[in-house]
Scaffold this active site. Structure first.
Site, PDB file in Angstrom:
ATOM      1  N   LYS A  43       0.839  -1.202   0.000  1.00 30.10           N
ATOM      2  CA  LYS A  43       0.000   0.000   0.000  1.00 30.10           C
ATOM      3  C   LYS A  43       0.873   1.250   0.000  1.00 30.10           C
ATOM      4  CE  LYS A  43      -3.925  -1.872   2.614  1.00 30.10           C
ATOM      5  NZ  LYS A  43      -4.953  -1.720   1.572  1.00 30.10           N
ATOM      6  N   ARG A  49     -10.233 -11.471   1.696  1.00 31.09           N
ATOM      7  CA  ARG A  49     -11.067 -12.535   1.141  1.00 31.09           C
ATOM      8  C   ARG A  49     -10.348 -13.883   1.192  1.00 31.09           C
ATOM      9  NH1 ARG A  49     -11.689  -9.131  -4.293  1.00 31.09           N
ATOM     10  NH2 ARG A  49     -11.460  -7.556  -2.671  1.00 31.09           N
TER      11      ARG A  49
HETATM   12  N1  BES Z   1      -8.201  -3.798   4.201  1.00 35.33           N
HETATM   13  C1  BES Z   1      -8.316  -3.413   2.854  1.00 35.33           C
HETATM   14  C2  BES Z   1      -9.609  -2.658   2.563  1.00 35.33           C
HETATM   15  C3  BES Z   1      -9.711  -1.298   3.131  1.00 35.33           C
HETATM   16  C4  BES Z   1      -9.285  -0.207   2.401  1.00 35.33           C
HETATM   17  C5  BES Z   1     -10.287  -1.091   4.339  1.00 35.33           C
HETATM   18  C6  BES Z   1      -9.420   1.061   2.921  1.00 35.33           C
HETATM   19  C7  BES Z   1     -10.427   0.156   4.850  1.00 35.33           C
HETATM   20  C8  BES Z   1     -10.007   1.246   4.141  1.00 35.33           C
HETATM   21  C9  BES Z   1      -8.291  -4.643   1.963  1.00 35.33           C
HETATM   22  O1  BES Z   1      -7.505  -5.674   2.392  1.00 35.33           O
HETATM   23  C10 BES Z   1      -7.745  -4.175   0.666  1.00 35.33           C
HETATM   24  O2  BES Z   1      -6.618  -3.787   0.631  1.00 35.33           O
HETATM   25  N2  BES Z   1      -8.567  -4.215  -0.354  1.00 35.33           N
HETATM   26  C11 BES Z   1      -8.168  -3.764  -1.622  1.00 35.33           C
HETATM   27  C12 BES Z   1      -8.713  -4.759  -2.604  1.00 35.33           C
HETATM   28  C13 BES Z   1      -8.216  -4.557  -3.986  1.00 35.33           C
HETATM   29  C14 BES Z   1      -6.738  -4.851  -4.058  1.00 35.33           C
HETATM   30  C15 BES Z   1      -9.024  -5.472  -4.856  1.00 35.33           C
HETATM   31  C16 BES Z   1      -8.769  -2.392  -1.843  1.00 35.33           C
HETATM   32  O3  BES Z   1      -9.877  -2.148  -1.392  1.00 35.33           O
HETATM   33  O4  BES Z   1      -8.103  -1.556  -2.433  1.00 35.33           O
HETATM   34 MN    MN Z   2      -5.507  -5.405   1.787  1.00 35.48          MN
END
Ligand code: BES
Ligand code: MN
Ligand code: ZN
Length: 481
Positions: free
Chosen positions: A260, A335
């Site tokens: 990230k 997931r």
């Molecule tokens: N934990 C994150 C989702 C999230 C993002 C929660 C911002 C709270 C605030 C999750 O694991 C994630 O990173 N999801 C990605 C999925 C994508 C790579 C398909 C996302 O939402 O960007």
């Molecule tokens: Mn994630």
């Protein structure tokens, strides 16, 4: 916190007395309070505004404004009770009474009054040496009678707030302290507090034996061992059946190799909010919250780190249900973790319904903003119930669709599934749910994506910075039905 119902006379003699006053309502102040003509013009009609009246010998009355009596909602009362708590903390008295006698159907608002006043006492500055001390030790609700309905509402409010506050404490705890092992330790501790609760924890070795390659793939980049926590609540008397609550417990989500951006990454300690809500719910069950179901709480506690042994984009893992998954993006890890938690739940617990809760997709922010959590699933009745109960509790959920056409998008080319479908297709929250749907077998299922609602959000008098404890109160309401 002690909570009880009292009559208005007792409340009047209590140390700090807050009266919730709808616009246009007559206020019944005792004779030693300042006369209305001395303060009336200072008391605004704005919902949630307040004024403190000073009497002799340190007596204080706090008036908090509500909308016109016929328009007052539970959320208004929750908010006003939060204001009352905040103001009364400043008065430094241990007993707060909240007087609902100006409301028409006061008994109907007891739960919200307790929730708001208890939740407003949360301090997110858990490790700051100058953190404020909360002095209110006891809250009493006055002017709502002492009917069975009122006393039950008092209990529901108290247990809901307990669950909410416990969830928020977990959310705010940093990932160096709240590791998967520490999470499991706290769950064990909660379960040892009540004969109705029990807990077992599976480590990575046990999970490998069970074939949980999807969850373990996420964990392999971290030195902190993953833990699958399985808590059980057994009610006194005959159970109405088995329900399962499954929580995403990423104690930290760096994204893994699909790392990230660093801006605000510190907040990714809240990626365990789903597991926190489940454990928060169990805290309340341990303290006697009403529930006639046998409840199973399954927490997938894992840390997602980049590292020499971390999983790579393109890796293929095999989940507990034997489906193969191509990992397109190591940041879509929730997931992958939930996949095995859900199969474990569907096959080992065999509940009549599964509720999973997870900070699953950032796309939930785009779909619904920070006000509504997303709810998706296969059990329409249960979804409708969650929608209605959550709205009443001020943590509303809104349904998004799922169908075969969406589900097909998540099928893979090198493996049965891929954990991400083609970028640019949108519907990220639905995509996450579709992926999960392959792991619940035929068990009726409700998925709650709380990514947008678990952390900060619209201002509320009873919320502080950080975790909001979202969905634990709704789950308790579901368990009461
Ligand atoms: N934990 C994150 C989702 C999230 C993002 C929660 C911002 C709270 C605030 C999750 O694991 C994630 O990173 N999801 C990605 C999925 C994508 C790579 C398909 C996302 O939402 O960007
Ligand atoms: Mn994630
Ligand atoms: Zn995540």
């Amino acid at each position: 916190m002690r909570t009880k119902l009292v009559n208005s006379a007792a409340a009047r003699s209590s140390e700090s007395h807050a009266i919730l006053v709808p616009v246009g309502a007559k206020i019944n102040l005792p004779s030693d309070a300042p006369k209305a003509n001395t303060w009336k013009s200072d008391f605004s009609d704005k919902n949630g505004s307040s004024i403190t009246l000073r009497g002799a010998a340190g007596k204080r009355w706090v008036l908090v404004r509500l909308p016109k009596a016929k328009d007052v909602t539970a959320e208004d009362v929750r908010g006003a009770a939060g204001v009352a708590r905040k103001v009364c903390e400043g008065l430094e008295k241990p007993t707060l009474s909240i007087d609902l006698s100006c409301l028409k159907n006061a008994a109907a608002f007891v739960q919200a009054a307790i929730e708001g006043s208890m939740m407003a006492g949360h301090d997110m500055a858990l490790m700051r040496s100058d953190k404020p001390k909360y002095l209110v030790k006891s809250i009493q609700v006055a002017g709502a009678g002492s009917s069975k309905a009122a006393s039950q509402a008092l209990k529901h409010g108290t247990h809901g707030a307990i669950a909410n506050l416990a969830t928020r404490d977990l959310q705010n705890a940093p990932a160096n302290i709240l590791t998967p092992k520490e999470f499991a330790k706290r769950a064990r501790k909660v379960c040892s507090s009540s004969p109705k609760l029990s807990c077992k924890v599976l480590g990575e070795k046990k999970m490998a034996e069970m074939g949980m390659g999807s969850l373990l793939g996420v964990s392999q980049g971290s030195v902190n061992e993953a833990q699958l926590v399985h808590m059980v609540y057994k009610p006194k008397g005959k159970s109405k059946g088995k329900l399962a609550l499954v929580g995403k417990g990423l104690t930290f989500d760096t994204g893994g190799i699909s790392i990230k951006p660093s801006g605000n990454m510190q907040d990714m300690k809240f990626d365990m909010s789903g597991a926190a809500a489940v454990l928060g719910t169990f805290v309340a069950l341990g303290k006697g919250a009403e529930c006639q179901y046998e409840v199973h709480g399954i927490l997938g506690c894992v840390e997602n780190m980049p590292g020499a042994n971390a999983q790579r984009p393109g890796d293929i893992v095999t989940a507990m249900n034997k489906m193969t998954i191509e990992v397109h993006n190591t940041d879509a890890e929730g997931r992958l973790v939930l996949a095995d938690c859900l199969t474990y739940t569907a096959r080992k617990v065999k509940p009549m319904r599964i509720y999973d809760m997870a900070t699953l997709t950032g796309a939930a922010i785009h779909a619904l903003g920070h006000l509504h959590s997303a709810v998706i699933g296969t059990d329409q009745k249960a979804i409708d119930q969650v929608r209605d109960l959550s709205a009443e509790l001020g943590e509303p959920c809104w349904q998004l669709p799922i169908n075969e056409a969406y589900r097909d998008l998540t099928r893979g080319s090198y493996a049965d599934l891929q954990n991400l479908y083609a970028p640019g297709q949108g519907a990220g929250t639905i995509a996450g749910a579709c992926f999960l749907s392959f792991f619940v077998d035929d068990v009726p299922w409700v998925h709650l994506d709380i990514a947008a609602t678990a952390w900060e959000g619209p201002p509320r008098s009873y919320m502080s910075k950080g975790g909001r404890g979202i969905i634990a109160r709704t789950m308790l309401a579901v368990l009461r039905k």
